[in-house]
Write an enzyme that holds these catalytic residues in place. Structure first.
Site, PDB file in Angstrom:
ATOM      1  N   HIS A  13       1.304  -1.421  -0.080  1.00  0.00           N
ATOM      2  CA  HIS A  13       0.414  -0.440   0.548  1.00  0.00           C
ATOM      3  C   HIS A  13       0.896   1.340  -0.216  1.00  0.00           C
ATOM      4  O   HIS A  13       0.283   1.923  -0.154  1.00  0.00           O
ATOM      5  CB  HIS A  13      -0.978   0.255   1.455  1.00  0.00           C
ATOM      6  CG  HIS A  13      -0.086   0.147   2.940  1.00  0.00           C
ATOM      7  ND1 HIS A  13       0.722  -0.517   3.329  1.00  0.00           N
ATOM      8  CD2 HIS A  13      -0.194   1.364   3.645  1.00  0.00           C
ATOM      9  CE1 HIS A  13       0.857   0.108   4.443  1.00  0.00           C
ATOM     10  NE2 HIS A  13       0.664   1.271   4.456  1.00  0.00           N
TER      11      HIS A  13
HETATM   12  C1  UD1 Z   1      -2.574   5.642   6.187  1.00  0.00           C
HETATM   13  C2  UD1 Z   1      -0.756   5.976   6.292  1.00  0.00           C
HETATM   14  C3  UD1 Z   1       0.095   4.679   6.304  1.00  0.00           C
HETATM   15  C4  UD1 Z   1      -0.111   3.578   6.836  1.00  0.00           C
HETATM   16  C5  UD1 Z   1      -1.465   3.315   6.729  1.00  0.00           C
HETATM   17  C6  UD1 Z   1      -2.313   1.701   7.060  1.00  0.00           C
HETATM   18  C7  UD1 Z   1      -0.365   8.605   6.481  1.00  0.00           C
HETATM   19  C8  UD1 Z   1       0.624   9.497   5.931  1.00  0.00           C
HETATM   20  N1  UD1 Z   1      -0.305   6.896   5.451  1.00  0.00           N
HETATM   21  O1  UD1 Z   1      -1.264   5.781   4.047  1.00  0.00           O
HETATM   22  O2  UD1 Z   1       0.930   5.280   7.242  1.00  0.00           O
HETATM   23  O3  UD1 Z   1       0.469   2.479   6.448  1.00  0.00           O
HETATM   24  O4  UD1 Z   1      -2.647   4.761   6.797  1.00  0.00           O
HETATM   25  O5  UD1 Z   1      -3.836   1.760   6.200  1.00  0.00           O
HETATM   26  O6  UD1 Z   1      -0.790   8.858   7.232  1.00  0.00           O
HETATM   27  N2  UD1 Z   1      -9.634   4.820   1.248  1.00  0.00           N
HETATM   28  C9  UD1 Z   1     -10.925   4.087   1.859  1.00  0.00           C
HETATM   29  N3  UD1 Z   1     -11.466   3.797   2.851  1.00  0.00           N
HETATM   30  C10 UD1 Z   1     -10.827   3.955   3.660  1.00  0.00           C
HETATM   31  C11 UD1 Z   1      -9.938   4.688   4.014  1.00  0.00           C
HETATM   32  C12 UD1 Z   1      -9.118   4.922   3.190  1.00  0.00           C
HETATM   33  O7  UD1 Z   1     -11.509   3.923   0.032  1.00  0.00           O
HETATM   34  O8  UD1 Z   1     -11.138   3.361   5.104  1.00  0.00           O
HETATM   35  C13 UD1 Z   1      -8.642   5.089   1.006  1.00  0.00           C
HETATM   36  C14 UD1 Z   1      -9.162   6.633   0.037  1.00  0.00           C
HETATM   37  O9  UD1 Z   1      -9.503   6.398  -0.954  1.00  0.00           O
HETATM   38  C15 UD1 Z   1      -7.552   7.574   0.521  1.00  0.00           C
HETATM   39  C16 UD1 Z   1      -7.017   5.737   0.380  1.00  0.00           C
HETATM   40  O10 UD1 Z   1      -7.324   5.000   0.582  1.00  0.00           O
HETATM   41  O11 UD1 Z   1      -7.400   8.499  -0.715  1.00  0.00           O
HETATM   42  C17 UD1 Z   1      -5.360   6.313   0.853  1.00  0.00           C
HETATM   43  O12 UD1 Z   1      -5.852   6.712   2.437  1.00  0.00           O
HETATM   44  P1  UD1 Z   1      -4.676   7.527   3.173  1.00  0.00           P
HETATM   45  O13 UD1 Z   1      -5.426   7.807   4.831  1.00  0.00           O
HETATM   46  O14 UD1 Z   1      -5.040   8.672   2.857  1.00  0.00           O
HETATM   47  O15 UD1 Z   1      -3.027   6.534   3.583  1.00  0.00           O
HETATM   48  P2  UD1 Z   1      -3.463   5.355   3.351  1.00  0.00           P
HETATM   49  O16 UD1 Z   1      -2.884   5.028   2.430  1.00  0.00           O
HETATM   50  O17 UD1 Z   1      -4.725   4.476   4.049  1.00  0.00           O
END
Ligand code: UD1
Length: 367
Positions: free
Chosen positions: A210
């Site tokens: 991820h």
């Molecule tokens: C975040 C953390 C990362 C951690 C990871 C664990 C930061 C900078 N990054 O990354 O360190 O390893 O979480 O999972 O804080 N999304 C969904 N549903 C959700 C959450 C996210 O669909 O419940 C999708 C959204 O489109 C979002 C993307 O995943 O834009 C990324 O989510 P985000 O929280 O921005 O970063 P992660 O890649 O999850």
């Protein structure tokens, strides 16, 4: 701190935060003098990414949900700050605890520090040295803002001393992720999820990816999926796909191109069940590097750096260049079962949460 009544606020938001909060919340619940208030930023919001963890790990429901959702780093961090600030000011806690290295961590730490409230950082001192990782920026800033630096390893404490943080702020408490693993392992083993998925114990490779550096560039992601497809011709590959990765795959049309068995994101117990039964784990996650080391399962981390070098030195982890040939060669070489039995790492013993709470409530070095 004195022994009279006190309030501690924990701020969490993303999946790995919840595993770190669980043992601290459990230990705080034993202290009658502590009012522990949990604030969820809403950084993660899908059932399998958030609420399922609270249920499985018996974490009390958050008193506040900031509902920030997804967005760019500036948007997400800013929104957490805006929404947490009035809550934090009105709660006026003695300490705000933040966990790990996600955007929720640094945002809450900034708010509390600017309100003059002491910050405790659970999992302080980890450093990859890679400033292109958003998590590295979050770690360094959060540690700088924290009055209590709770470290999982001696080397994390050394990193902090090298950055000239005062030694009296640093407490070597051990690894809270391992607390949660120790607590949940019997229930996870009982699930035997691999059987339900049609594969036997130690007969499959478990994959998670991820990190933006591996999944945001369609060429890099395609190369890694191609490696997994080749691997899947020789062994079962189970790949629970993070929402970010799924989005990138769909956007680049890669979901159709490669024939790999994709699973939805898994709650904690289901994931731990698969980790415990895997022959090999291929990942770019931070937590999995530690969990596989504790369980003695070979792990290939598709990154050029790690903030958890102890898992390479004393555990079963190995850094592998995220390239097709390198991944396949490393997978071939590590395919000979659990060659590296777990060595016990100092204070990865299930008691880190209790040490944190003893340090906060008794001002004592519990260790
Ligand atoms: C975040 C953390 C990362 C951690 C990871 C664990 C930061 C900078 N990054 O990354 O360190 O390893 O979480 O999972 O804080 N999304 C969904 N549903 C959700 C959450 C996210 O669909 O419940 C999708 C959204 O489109 C979002 C993307 O995943 O834009 C990324 O989510 P985000 O929280 O921005 O970063 P992660 O890649 O999850």
């Amino acid at each position: 701190m004195s022994i009279e009544h006190r309030r501690i606020v924990s701020v969490v938001g993303a999946r790995p935060n919840f595993m770190k909060l669980a043992p601290v919340a459990r230990a705080l619940a034993t202290r009658a003098v502590v009012d522990h208030v949990i604030v969820h930023t809403g950084q993660h919001y899908d059932l399998a990414m958030s609420r399922a963890f609270f249920g499985q790990l018996s974490i009390p429901a958050p008193a506040f949900d900031l509902g920030v959702g997804s967005g760019s780093h500036g948007h997400q961090t800013g929104l957490i700050m805006q929404r947490f600030e009035p809550i934090c000011a009105s709660l006026a806690p003695d300490v705000v605890l933040v966990y790990g290295d996600v955007n929720s961590t640094v945002a809450a730490a900034l708010v509390a520090a600017k309100l003059g409230i002491r910050v405790g950082h659970v999992e302080a001192g980890l450093r990859s040295g890679d400033w292109s990782m958003p998590e590295e920026i979050n770690r360094v800033l959060t540690d700088r803002l924290s009055a209590f630096l709770f470290t999982p390893s001696r080397e994390a404490g050394e990193n902090l001393l090298r950055e000239r943080l005062p030694s009296d702020r640093i407490q070597f408490v051990g690894n809270v992720m391992i607390d949660t693993l120790v607590h949940a392992l019997p229930a996870a083993r009982q699930l035997a999820l691999c059987r339900a998925l049609g594969v036997g114990e130690q007969e499959f490779v478990l994959v998670t990816l991820h990190r933006p550096s591996n999944v945001d560039d369609p060429l890099r992601l395609g190369e890694l999926l191609s490696a997994l497809e080749t691997l899947a011709k020789h062994t079962s590959v189970l790949f629970p796909v993070h929402p970010r990765t799924r989005q990138r795959m769909v956007a680049a049309g890669l979901e159709q191109e490669y024939r790999i068995r994709l699973l939805d994101p898994l709650p904690y117990l289901e994931m731990l069940s698969l980790v415990a039964d895997a022959r090999l784990v291929i990942t770019d996650s931070g937590g999995l590097q530690e969990e596989t080391t504790f369980l003695g399962i070979p792990c290939l981390t598709l990154r050029s750096t790690t903030e958890r070098p102890i898992t390479c030195r004393e555990g079963t982890n190995r850094l592998v260049e995220p390239r097709r040939d390198a991944v396949l060669a490393a997978a071939r070489n590590s395919g000979r079962g659990r060659a590296n039995p777990a060595r016990s790492i100092e204070r990865w013993d299930g008691c880190a949460g209790q040490r944190i709470v003893a340090a906060l409530c008794d001002g004592a070095d519990f260790c």
